[in-house]
Design an enzyme around this catalytic site. Structure first.
Site, PDB file in Angstrom:
ATOM      1  CB  SER A  12      -6.720  -5.952   3.650  1.00 38.02           C
ATOM      2  OG  SER A  12      -6.109  -4.712   3.804  1.00 38.02           O
ATOM      3  CG  ASP A  28       0.186  -5.613  -0.215  1.00 39.48           C
ATOM      4  OD1 ASP A  28      -0.221  -4.445  -0.222  1.00 39.48           O
ATOM      5  OD2 ASP A  28      -0.469  -6.548   0.286  1.00 39.48           O
ATOM      6  CG  HIS A  86      -3.770  -4.893  -0.524  1.00 43.65           C
ATOM      7  ND1 HIS A  86      -3.073  -5.454   0.529  1.00 43.65           N
ATOM      8  CD2 HIS A  86      -4.971  -4.514  -0.022  1.00 43.65           C
ATOM      9  CE1 HIS A  86      -3.827  -5.393   1.620  1.00 43.65           C
ATOM     10  NE2 HIS A  86      -4.976  -4.842   1.310  1.00 43.65           N
TER      11      HIS A  86
END
Length: 545
Positions: A238, A458, A487
């Site tokens: 991320s 995502d 994600h």
């Protein structure tokens, strides 16, 4: 916003980290979503960004003194922990120092087979990565054993010193309604978010001026020096993918291998990224509602996704008027469901709580889910505070509330699920006290081959961002979890993806890069859960007992 649950979630065989998205404080997080229109302000900021390659940090770190870890889990794995001393302000390398908490699990192979250090970041910004030195054990084919796995809490986070905290009770129960349908409601939230920003300004002081992505990247390079390495390997989830992009841009010759999972779009940091997320999350919630409908025999909430969605908003409206148990209002209801838009992990728990409330008025299970993601008390807001501290100062956000208001109402009309919760999550940036910088223009032309991973849908870091980074890093390869909504879901037992990671970490092997703006390898996504299978497993366990 890459923010949501800043937690690292154990799922199946491995670890999943989340990132950003509005609403709950625990979410402090990562970044953008499907590609949206770029504002003139964003374009001009990118154009004005700094040179690609960074100058050498004029600071020589002292060796880390390794000792026992406070985490029992790390101790059981043989980890050692310590602190890295770095300048608070890199423009004043001889000035005040702060401490970065670091953990290490050393390679278990022969010295001749060792492949260096692997730094890991879980995302956020604001996520604690100290325990992620444990990640190597989840890489298939024992491919992680050749690395020293390095977990660390970025500056201001977790066990690092000092750790920023502003108001540990900011996420209270039954908060003002997210959607500001009245002038009074809007003023309440503006006052609330302004007060939080002021509390952080008071608590952070000079630290607030030095919590940008640039500072974290410099810390990573100082950590490299302290570990005695010429190059680093890096695994970033991320927001951690953005750290990796910026590090590889500024220090391309110091990168050996990188795995970036849940890829941030560098074009949209950070205001537009959050608006983009709102749209993507709304779409993923429709996928979740359809799954609930598919399993109507279990949850009895509707036989179509549209029916389940209607029930969700019916309950939201009712809870906005009267909080369940005096605690779970519409805001808390929204936050409880947010994780379902991030990934498939936890779908059964959320759907069961949804069903329990509708059919049995069980609000205590709702409260438990909310509390798990939104802890309250001294220091509980550290992840949220650090999310803001980085995103609010990486780049200048719009200064006028009228701009925010116009944009968020426009997006809300299309994507009502979390647009306003996300807006208020980020609203302290309107009054943030930290010194604002300019983002680095990400350029991977000088970087070595790296591995990118993204699922097609995502929502926290939309797939278009992965395609953009693939373009900017011409030696990179992108693995797509086709059709998935999770994600940062690598190392969770999907052999196609995880074996690709293992091969890359073992000897640098990557799939062939194909022509065009598309993924290079297609894999199955993290699968949606099967409630029937879970019930069967539970029944068998009960029978055995």
């Amino acid at each position: 916003m890459l923010k949501k649950k800043l937690v690292v979630v154990a799922a199946s065989a491995a670890l999943v980290t989340t990132t950003v998205v509005g609403g709950s404080v625990a979410r402090a997080a990562n970044s953008g979503d499907s590609e949206g229109p770029r504002t003139a302000a964003t374009a001009s900021t990118v154009a004005a960004s700094s040179a690609t390659v960074a100058t050498e940090v004029a600071f020589k770190p002292k060796p880390i003194k390794w000792g026992k870890c406070e985490s029992a889990g790390l101790t059981e794995l043989g980890a050692k922990c310590g602190y890295l001393s770095v300048p608070l302000d890199y423009d004043k390398p001889k000035g005040k120092k702060i401490q970065i908490a670091v953990s290490r699990i050393k390679a278990s192979v022969k010295k001749a087979d060792r492949q260096g250090v692997m730094l890991v970041n879980p995302g956020g910004p604001g996520g604690s990565g100290l325990t992620l030195s444990s990640l190597g054990q989840y890489v298939p084919d024992n491919a992680g054993s050749a690395y020293d796995w390095i977990g660390f809490d970025p500056r201001g986070v977790g066990s690092s010193k000092p750790a920023l905290t502003c108001n540990g009770k900011y996420t209270t129960y039954d908060r003002p309604k997210y959607v500001p349908n009245t002038a009074k409601g809007e003023k309440i939230w503006l006052k609330r978010t302004k007060a939080y920003a002021k509390a952080c300004d008071k608590a952070g002081g000079a630290l607030l001026d030095n919590l940008k992505t640039r500072d974290n990247v410099r810390d990573m390079d100082v950590l490299r020096k302290a570990l005695g390495e010429k190059k680093i390997n890096f695994y970033g989830f991320s927001y951690g993918s953005y750290l990796g992009q910026v590090y590889a841009t500024q220090y391309p010759t110091r990168v050996r291998r990188m795995v970036l999972d849940g890829v941030v779009d560098p074009r949209n940091v950070w205001y537009q990224a959050n608006l983009d997320q709102d749209v993507a999350f709304d779409k993923n919630m429709d996928v979740f509602f359809a799954w609930v409908a598919k399993n109507d025999a279990t949850y009895k909430l509707g036989k179509t996704g549209a029916a389940v969605k209607k029930e969700y908003y019916k309950q939201l409206k009712a809870l906005d008027k009267k909080a369940a148990g005096g605690k779970i209002g519409g805001d808390e209801w929204t936050d409880i469901f947010l994780g379902a838009g991030y990934y498939v992990f936890g779908w059964e728990e959320v759907a069961s709580a949804f069903s329990g409330w509708v059919h049995d008025k069980d609000w205590k299970t709702l409260k438990t889910l909310f509390d798990d993601s939104n802890p309250q008390g001294p220091g509980a807001d550290n992840g949220y505070a650090m999310y803001l501290a980085t995103q609010c100062t990486d780049v200048q956000w719009p200064k006028k509330w009228s701009k925010w208001k116009k944009d968020n109402w426009a997006v809300h009309a299309e994507a009502p699920f979390m647009t306003w919760s996300n807006a208020w999550f980020n609203a302290p940036c309107l009054n943030w006290g930290g010194e604002v910088g300019k983002p680095v223009k990400v350029n991977g032309t000088k970087a070595p081959a790296i591995l990118l991973i993204s699922e097609t849908h995502d929502a926290a870091t939309p797939y278009e961002g992965a395609l953009e980074v693939r373009k900017r890093f011409p030696k990179s390869v992108l693995v797509e979890g086709v059709g998935g909504t999770t994600h940062s879901g690598s190392l969770n037992g999907i052999a196609c993806t995880d074996d690709t990671i293992a091969a890359y970490l073992k000897d640098g092997t990557l799939p062939d890069r194909v022509a065009g703006r598309k993924s290079d390898k297609q894999c199955d996504p993290v699968p949606q859960p099967d409630p029937a299978a879970s019930e069967s497993a539970t029944s068998k366990a009960d029978a055995t007992a």
